[in-house]
Every structure is written in C-alpha cells, then in structure tokens.
Design an enzyme around this catalytic site. Sequence first.
Site, mmCIF file in Angstrom:
data_model
loop_
_atom_site.group_PDB
_atom_site.id
_atom_site.type_symbol
_atom_site.label_atom_id
_atom_site.label_comp_id
_atom_site.label_asym_id
_atom_site.label_seq_id
_atom_site.Cartn_x
_atom_site.Cartn_y
_atom_site.Cartn_z
ATOM 1 C CE LYS A 39 -3.188 -2.293 3.198
ATOM 2 N NZ LYS A 39 -3.744 -2.251 4.570
ATOM 3 N N GLY A 40 2.099 1.136 0.427
ATOM 4 C CA GLY A 40 2.926 2.297 0.744
ATOM 5 C C GLY A 40 3.068 3.358 -0.333
ATOM 6 C CG ASP A 71 14.593 -1.601 4.671
ATOM 7 O OD1 ASP A 71 15.484 -0.827 5.045
ATOM 8 O OD2 ASP A 71 14.107 -2.473 5.412
ATOM 9 C CG ASP A 90 2.548 0.394 7.298
ATOM 10 O OD1 ASP A 90 3.386 0.294 6.391
ATOM 11 O OD2 ASP A 90 2.129 -0.579 7.944
ATOM 12 N NE ARG A 96 -0.733 1.570 5.101
ATOM 13 C CZ ARG A 96 0.307 0.861 4.682
ATOM 14 N NH1 ARG A 96 1.266 1.421 3.981
ATOM 15 N NH2 ARG A 96 0.397 -0.420 4.974
HETATM 16 P P1 IMP Z 1 12.494 -4.419 1.414
HETATM 17 O O1 IMP Z 1 11.969 -5.664 0.770
HETATM 18 O O2 IMP Z 1 13.263 -4.728 2.666
HETATM 19 O O3 IMP Z 1 13.273 -3.521 0.483
HETATM 20 O O4 IMP Z 1 11.263 -3.639 1.982
HETATM 21 C C1 IMP Z 1 10.400 -2.982 1.209
HETATM 22 C C2 IMP Z 1 9.110 -2.702 1.941
HETATM 23 O O5 IMP Z 1 9.255 -2.708 3.355
HETATM 24 C C3 IMP Z 1 8.670 -1.314 1.600
HETATM 25 O O6 IMP Z 1 7.917 -1.308 0.412
HETATM 26 C C4 IMP Z 1 7.892 -0.916 2.830
HETATM 27 O O7 IMP Z 1 6.555 -1.355 2.705
HETATM 28 C C5 IMP Z 1 8.572 -1.658 3.962
HETATM 29 N N1 IMP Z 1 9.535 -0.786 4.683
HETATM 30 C C6 IMP Z 1 10.886 -0.847 4.662
HETATM 31 N N2 IMP Z 1 11.441 0.113 5.408
HETATM 32 C C7 IMP Z 1 10.416 0.816 5.924
HETATM 33 C C8 IMP Z 1 10.351 1.970 6.789
HETATM 34 O O8 IMP Z 1 11.339 2.567 7.230
HETATM 35 N N3 IMP Z 1 9.094 2.401 7.082
HETATM 36 C C9 IMP Z 1 7.959 1.801 6.606
HETATM 37 N N4 IMP Z 1 7.984 0.736 5.804
HETATM 38 C C10 IMP Z 1 9.203 0.239 5.470
HETATM 39 MG MG MG Z 2 5.980 -0.985 0.156
#
Ligand code: IMP
Ligand code: MG
Length: 175
Positions: free
Chosen positions: A43-44, A103, A159, A165
Amino acid sequence: MVSQQQLKILISRDEIAKAVSRLAREIERDYRDKQPLLIGVLKGSFMFMADLIRELDLPLDLDFIRLSSYDTARESSGEVEVIHETKTPVKDRDVLVVEDIVDTGITISFLLDYLESKQPASLKVCTLTDKPSRRRVPVPIDYRGFTLPNKFIVGYGLDCGQRFRNLPDIYTLED
Ligand code: IMP
Ligand code: MG
C-alpha cells in the site's frame, strides 16, 4: 500503543513536493514520446503515486500490485508473494515501478524478476526513498527521491503496523 512523541519530522511536505516534481521532470525527459505503464506497490506507494502522476505531463497508464512483505512487522521475512495481481498486460510495455521505499531490496528484486518474466519493453524503478545501508540484495534504482539513514520512517503512505500512512510529512519513528 505508539504515542506521537516518538515521531520526529525527517522530510517535510514541501521537501517531498520538490522531490516529486524533480523526479517527474527526469521521468518526462526519459519517456518522451512513450506511454509508460506505472505500477505502484501497495500500500505504501499510493500517496507518492497520486502526487507523481499529477506532476507528469505524459500519457500514461496506471496499475497497482500488492505484495506480501512486512505489513505489520518492521523486518522483511525474506519471502515475497503476489497478493493482488496487476490487470494491465505488461508485455511490450515501458514499465516503471513506483515504490515508497527500498530497504533490504528483497521486495523490489522479487518484483523486478516477476515483471521481467512478462517481457516488458523496458523496466525501471522509481522510489521516493532509499535506505542503501540496509541492502541485502542489489537493486537498480533509476529515479530516487531521498537517500535515508538507517531509521524506520512513517508517513506519506508509509506505515508502522498500518498506522501513520495518512501523515502528510515523513517522520522517523524512535523507539
Ligand atoms: P524491502 O523488501 O526490505 O526492500 O522492503 C520494502 C518494503 O518494506 C517497503 O515497500 C515498505 O513497505 C517496507 N519498509 C521498509 N522500510 C520501511 C520503513 O522505514 N518504514 C515503513 N515501511 C518500510
Ligand atoms: Mg511498500
């Protein structure tokens, strides 16, 4: 229950707006004479997507995909699944993935493999924020709004356990 005191402003709505228009100019330049298919990761990315497309002076198509990553916890499980598919065919389209944050890179890396298998004409990534120090999987990022320190952020679509959000600015959430 998380209280408001733990929120510290990191990026103001004005700074976000400036970054969104800068990204829109970069995207317009690269997609001139094209009609990209923008795919937002739910949703982000919904708020970023809404602002970005209003800045884009381009014909475009829009869709969303929902992936299971970490909806309630802060850590990625490392396993990603498609929960809600895109309905727009991807084959031969110029696809631009729109993310709120990269991330560990696990989510976007999965998504890029998934979309690549559908044979788009091109595939690029636009993320509002990037936390490179957390990366576990290398990912190509074509358009980046902000490079962030290793802090958990909320607001502007992002979130923590589905909260925050709706905040119009981006905050760090301190423990
Ligand atoms: P990744 O797979 O670790 O790159 O994470 C991606 C997803 O994790 C993002 O699309 C967010 O939904 C969530 N996420 C990662 N870091 C944060 C943060 O600092 N705040 C909120 N959501 C996060
Ligand atoms: Mg996301």
